[in-house]
Motif scaffolding. Sequence first.
Motif, PDB file in Angstrom:
ATOM      1  N   ASP A 179      -4.040   2.563 -52.532  1.00 15.76           N
ATOM      2  CA  ASP A 179      -4.469   1.473 -53.119  1.00 15.76           C
ATOM      3  C   ASP A 179      -3.268   0.877 -54.427  1.00 15.76           C
ATOM      4  OD1 ASP A 179      -7.134   1.746 -52.783  1.00 15.76           O
ATOM      5  OD2 ASP A 179      -7.269   2.211 -54.323  1.00 15.76           O
ATOM      6  N   LEU A 180      -2.751   1.466 -54.812  1.00 19.93           N
ATOM      7  CA  LEU A 180      -1.648   1.456 -55.838  1.00 19.93           C
ATOM      8  C   LEU A 180      -0.854   0.813 -55.535  1.00 19.93           C
ATOM      9  CD1 LEU A 180      -0.857   0.742 -59.283  1.00 19.93           C
ATOM     10  CD2 LEU A 180       0.474   2.671 -58.459  1.00 19.93           C
ATOM     11  N   ALA A 181      -0.479   0.923 -54.674  1.00 24.19           N
ATOM     12  CA  ALA A 181       1.029   0.897 -53.121  1.00 24.19           C
ATOM     13  C   ALA A 181       0.457  -0.711 -52.053  1.00 24.19           C
ATOM     14  CB  ALA A 181       1.098   1.733 -51.985  1.00 24.19           C
ATOM     15  N   GLY A 182      -0.754  -0.730 -52.437  1.00 19.93           N
ATOM     16  CA  GLY A 182      -0.892  -3.065 -52.058  1.00 19.93           C
ATOM     17  C   GLY A 182      -1.153  -2.721 -50.724  1.00 19.93           C
ATOM     18  N   MET A 183      -1.853  -0.900 -49.949  1.00 18.46           N
ATOM     19  CA  MET A 183      -2.312  -0.778 -48.701  1.00 18.46           C
ATOM     20  C   MET A 183      -3.685  -1.077 -48.358  1.00 18.46           C
ATOM     21  SD  MET A 183      -0.584   2.941 -47.625  1.00 18.46           S
ATOM     22  CE  MET A 183      -1.168   2.774 -46.463  1.00 18.46           C
ATOM     23  N   LYS A 184      -4.245  -1.358 -49.508  1.00 17.05           N
ATOM     24  CA  LYS A 184      -5.774  -2.007 -50.226  1.00 17.05           C
ATOM     25  C   LYS A 184      -6.189  -2.998 -51.122  1.00 17.05           C
ATOM     26  CE  LYS A 184     -10.982  -0.006 -50.057  1.00 17.05           C
ATOM     27  NZ  LYS A 184     -11.610   0.900 -49.778  1.00 17.05           N
ATOM     28  N   LYS A 185      -6.746  -3.700 -50.721  1.00 17.13           N
ATOM     29  CA  LYS A 185      -6.905  -4.762 -52.293  1.00 17.13           C
ATOM     30  C   LYS A 185      -8.389  -4.001 -52.876  1.00 17.13           C
ATOM     31  CE  LYS A 185      -5.778  -8.757 -51.708  1.00 17.13           C
ATOM     32  NZ  LYS A 185      -4.870  -9.563 -51.952  1.00 17.13           N
ATOM     33  N   VAL A 186      -8.098  -4.625 -53.972  1.00 18.48           N
ATOM     34  CA  VAL A 186      -8.716  -3.455 -54.695  1.00 18.48           C
ATOM     35  C   VAL A 186      -9.432  -4.490 -55.846  1.00 18.48           C
ATOM     36  CG1 VAL A 186      -8.661  -2.076 -56.746  1.00 18.48           C
ATOM     37  CG2 VAL A 186      -7.321  -1.475 -55.349  1.00 18.48           C
ATOM     38  N   SER A 187     -10.563  -4.615 -56.176  1.00 16.64           N
ATOM     39  CA  SER A 187     -11.588  -5.831 -57.377  1.00 16.64           C
ATOM     40  C   SER A 187     -11.177  -5.784 -58.594  1.00 16.64           C
ATOM     41  CB  SER A 187     -12.800  -6.229 -56.193  1.00 16.64           C
ATOM     42  OG  SER A 187     -12.893  -7.452 -57.251  1.00 16.64           O
ATOM     43  N   VAL A 199      -4.851  -6.532 -57.078  1.00 17.97           N
ATOM     44  CA  VAL A 199      -5.409  -6.694 -56.938  1.00 17.97           C
ATOM     45  C   VAL A 199      -6.274  -7.761 -56.848  1.00 17.97           C
ATOM     46  CG1 VAL A 199      -6.625  -6.853 -59.406  1.00 17.97           C
ATOM     47  CG2 VAL A 199      -4.947  -5.156 -58.757  1.00 17.97           C
ATOM     48  N   HIS A 200      -7.603  -7.597 -56.608  1.00 15.30           N
ATOM     49  CA  HIS A 200      -8.865  -9.090 -56.686  1.00 15.30           C
ATOM     50  C   HIS A 200      -9.248  -9.357 -58.288  1.00 15.30           C
ATOM     51  CE1 HIS A 200     -12.650 -10.456 -55.130  1.00 15.30           C
ATOM     52  NE2 HIS A 200     -11.870 -11.910 -54.979  1.00 15.30           N
ATOM     53  N   PHE A 201      -9.180 -10.562 -58.259  1.00 19.75           N
ATOM     54  CA  PHE A 201      -9.945 -10.219 -59.605  1.00 19.75           C
ATOM     55  C   PHE A 201     -11.435 -11.279 -59.365  1.00 19.75           C
ATOM     56  CE2 PHE A 201      -6.874  -9.061 -61.969  1.00 19.75           C
ATOM     57  CZ  PHE A 201      -7.121  -8.340 -63.420  1.00 19.75           C
ATOM     58  N   ARG A 202     -12.462 -10.895 -60.124  1.00 18.67           N
ATOM     59  CA  ARG A 202     -13.777 -11.638 -59.799  1.00 18.67           C
ATOM     60  C   ARG A 202     -14.509 -11.871 -61.154  1.00 18.67           C
ATOM     61  NH1 ARG A 202     -19.070  -9.631 -59.177  1.00 18.67           N
ATOM     62  NH2 ARG A 202     -18.215  -7.450 -59.357  1.00 18.67           N
ATOM     63  N   GLN A 203     -14.490 -12.933 -61.919  1.00 19.73           N
ATOM     64  CA  GLN A 203     -14.661 -13.627 -63.281  1.00 19.73           C
ATOM     65  C   GLN A 203     -16.302 -12.988 -62.944  1.00 19.73           C
ATOM     66  OE1 GLN A 203     -13.620 -16.879 -64.177  1.00 19.73           O
ATOM     67  NE2 GLN A 203     -14.784 -17.364 -66.736  1.00 19.73           N
ATOM     68  N   ILE A 204     -16.799 -13.217 -63.886  1.00 21.71           N
ATOM     69  CA  ILE A 204     -18.357 -13.311 -64.008  1.00 21.71           C
ATOM     70  C   ILE A 204     -18.951 -13.714 -65.431  1.00 21.71           C
ATOM     71  CG2 ILE A 204     -20.433 -12.104 -64.962  1.00 21.71           C
ATOM     72  CD1 ILE A 204     -18.988  -9.987 -63.202  1.00 21.71           C
ATOM     73  N   ILE A 221     -19.628  -4.647 -63.998  1.00 22.74           N
ATOM     74  CA  ILE A 221     -18.913  -5.176 -64.851  1.00 22.74           C
ATOM     75  C   ILE A 221     -17.784  -4.251 -65.028  1.00 22.74           C
ATOM     76  CG2 ILE A 221     -17.803  -6.556 -66.432  1.00 22.74           C
ATOM     77  CD1 ILE A 221     -20.532  -7.859 -66.322  1.00 22.74           C
ATOM     78  N   ASP A 222     -16.366  -4.374 -64.353  1.00 19.11           N
ATOM     79  CA  ASP A 222     -15.153  -3.384 -64.785  1.00 19.11           C
ATOM     80  C   ASP A 222     -15.437  -3.691 -66.752  1.00 19.11           C
ATOM     81  OD1 ASP A 222     -15.509  -1.805 -62.508  1.00 19.11           O
ATOM     82  OD2 ASP A 222     -14.228  -3.636 -62.270  1.00 19.11           O
ATOM     83  N   LEU A 223     -14.717  -4.593 -66.738  1.00 17.71           N
ATOM     84  CA  LEU A 223     -14.694  -4.998 -68.347  1.00 17.71           C
ATOM     85  C   LEU A 223     -15.065  -6.591 -68.757  1.00 17.71           C
ATOM     86  CD1 LEU A 223     -10.921  -3.778 -67.580  1.00 17.71           C
ATOM     87  CD2 LEU A 223     -11.973  -2.921 -68.762  1.00 17.71           C
ATOM     88  N   GLU A 273      -6.611   0.613 -61.144  1.00 14.44           N
ATOM     89  CA  GLU A 273      -5.700  -0.726 -61.214  1.00 14.44           C
ATOM     90  C   GLU A 273      -7.141  -1.091 -62.710  1.00 14.44           C
ATOM     91  OE1 GLU A 273      -4.942   0.448 -57.342  1.00 14.44           O
ATOM     92  OE2 GLU A 273      -6.301   0.957 -57.850  1.00 14.44           O
ATOM     93  N   ALA A 274      -7.923  -0.896 -62.545  1.00 11.41           N
ATOM     94  CA  ALA A 274      -9.060  -1.641 -63.737  1.00 11.41           C
ATOM     95  C   ALA A 274      -8.585  -0.865 -64.967  1.00 11.41           C
ATOM     96  CB  ALA A 274     -10.251  -1.105 -63.583  1.00 11.41           C
ATOM     97  N   TYR A 275      -7.593   0.541 -65.079  1.00  8.68           N
ATOM     98  CA  TYR A 275      -7.836   1.138 -66.275  1.00  8.68           C
ATOM     99  C   TYR A 275      -6.025   0.170 -66.608  1.00  8.68           C
ATOM    100  CZ  TYR A 275      -5.225   4.736 -69.363  1.00  8.68           C
ATOM    101  OH  TYR A 275      -4.926   5.064 -70.320  1.00  8.68           O
ATOM    102  N   HIS A 276      -5.336   0.119 -65.616  1.00  9.35           N
ATOM    103  CA  HIS A 276      -4.103  -0.269 -66.023  1.00  9.35           C
ATOM    104  C   HIS A 276      -4.424  -1.451 -66.693  1.00  9.35           C
ATOM    105  CE1 HIS A 276      -1.120   2.531 -65.619  1.00  9.35           C
ATOM    106  NE2 HIS A 276      -2.027   2.693 -63.235  1.00  9.35           N
ATOM    107  N   PHE A 277      -5.270  -2.609 -65.832  1.00  5.62           N
ATOM    108  CA  PHE A 277      -5.366  -3.797 -66.802  1.00  5.62           C
ATOM    109  C   PHE A 277      -6.077  -3.702 -67.990  1.00  5.62           C
ATOM    110  CE2 PHE A 277      -8.135  -7.173 -66.808  1.00  5.62           C
ATOM    111  CZ  PHE A 277      -7.732  -8.317 -66.531  1.00  5.62           C
ATOM    112  N   LYS A 278      -6.788  -2.615 -68.591  1.00  6.08           N
ATOM    113  CA  LYS A 278      -7.500  -2.558 -69.402  1.00  6.08           C
ATOM    114  C   LYS A 278      -5.919  -2.610 -70.974  1.00  6.08           C
ATOM    115  CE  LYS A 278      -9.407   1.058 -70.920  1.00  6.08           C
ATOM    116  NZ  LYS A 278     -10.379   2.617 -71.176  1.00  6.08           N
TER     117      LYS A 278
END
Length: 292
Positions: free
Chosen positions: A84-92, A117-122, A138-140, A277-282
Amino acid sequence: MEFLQLKYFQTAARYEHITKAAEELRIAQPSLSKTIARLEEDLGVQLFDRQGRNIQLNACGRAFLEHVNRAFMELDNGIKKVKDLAGMKKVSISIAMTLPKILPKLLSPFLNQYPHVHFRQIMEPPSILKRKLEDGEIDLCISPVPFGSPAIEWKPLFTDDIYLIVPTDHYLAGRKSIHISEIKNESFILMNTGFSIRDLVDKLFNEAGFTPEIIMEVNDPETIIGMIRRGKGVTFISKRDWQYVSHLIPEKIRINDPNWHQMIGLSWSTKKDLSIEAYHFKQYVIEFFEKT
């Protein structure tokens, strides 16, 4: 002890039959038997009770298998995260926030580093955000509400002052600051009850000892800005939000009374494991607001 030995042991334990396990592994039966024998020699215990080609896990084998299965599961999770981190799969990543106008500035540097990374705003009232955080939907969440739930952790990010904004031809236009008592007879346009800034304003009005005249309640901040520009009432806005609409509403007035500010924080569920990815974004969000 080698990886291959553990893989052979795991397969043999699943079938409890040397021939069937060897067929799945596509190796000769003697090779499988010798590999398991070397593993048992390394461990110093027998893992199977044997009767010809039929084998049966004993107590030591069952105990060891639990840890082997867990180790392979962790390894699989590690491989998935690396891919996932290498970009082999989209992560939301799902993010809720009460400061939507800051999103471009906040997200752009992160997306440069993590383009997959794909972001979804709520955007929801705090009561709904609390439930969605607790349920792991919700992640964050970036908001002024700590939620008060044992299932939600909240870290303060920064303090945001609350200002009064008025039309350009309003009699208060040009004032740098006021006391809240000076506007008790004004007509207010506010967000609906349930939104964080509205809940704060209601609390502060109550502390000031008067009930405001509210002529309009909406869910959309843009509607409020449009009404103020047309001279229809006054409203409140956070300092950070005002920066993005100052070209539309230049009249920002500080309120001298105490407590006209809000603490903005970052929330996440203590029950949900964040993706890497969500952890790194946090961590990125925390550092971002420390610098701004």
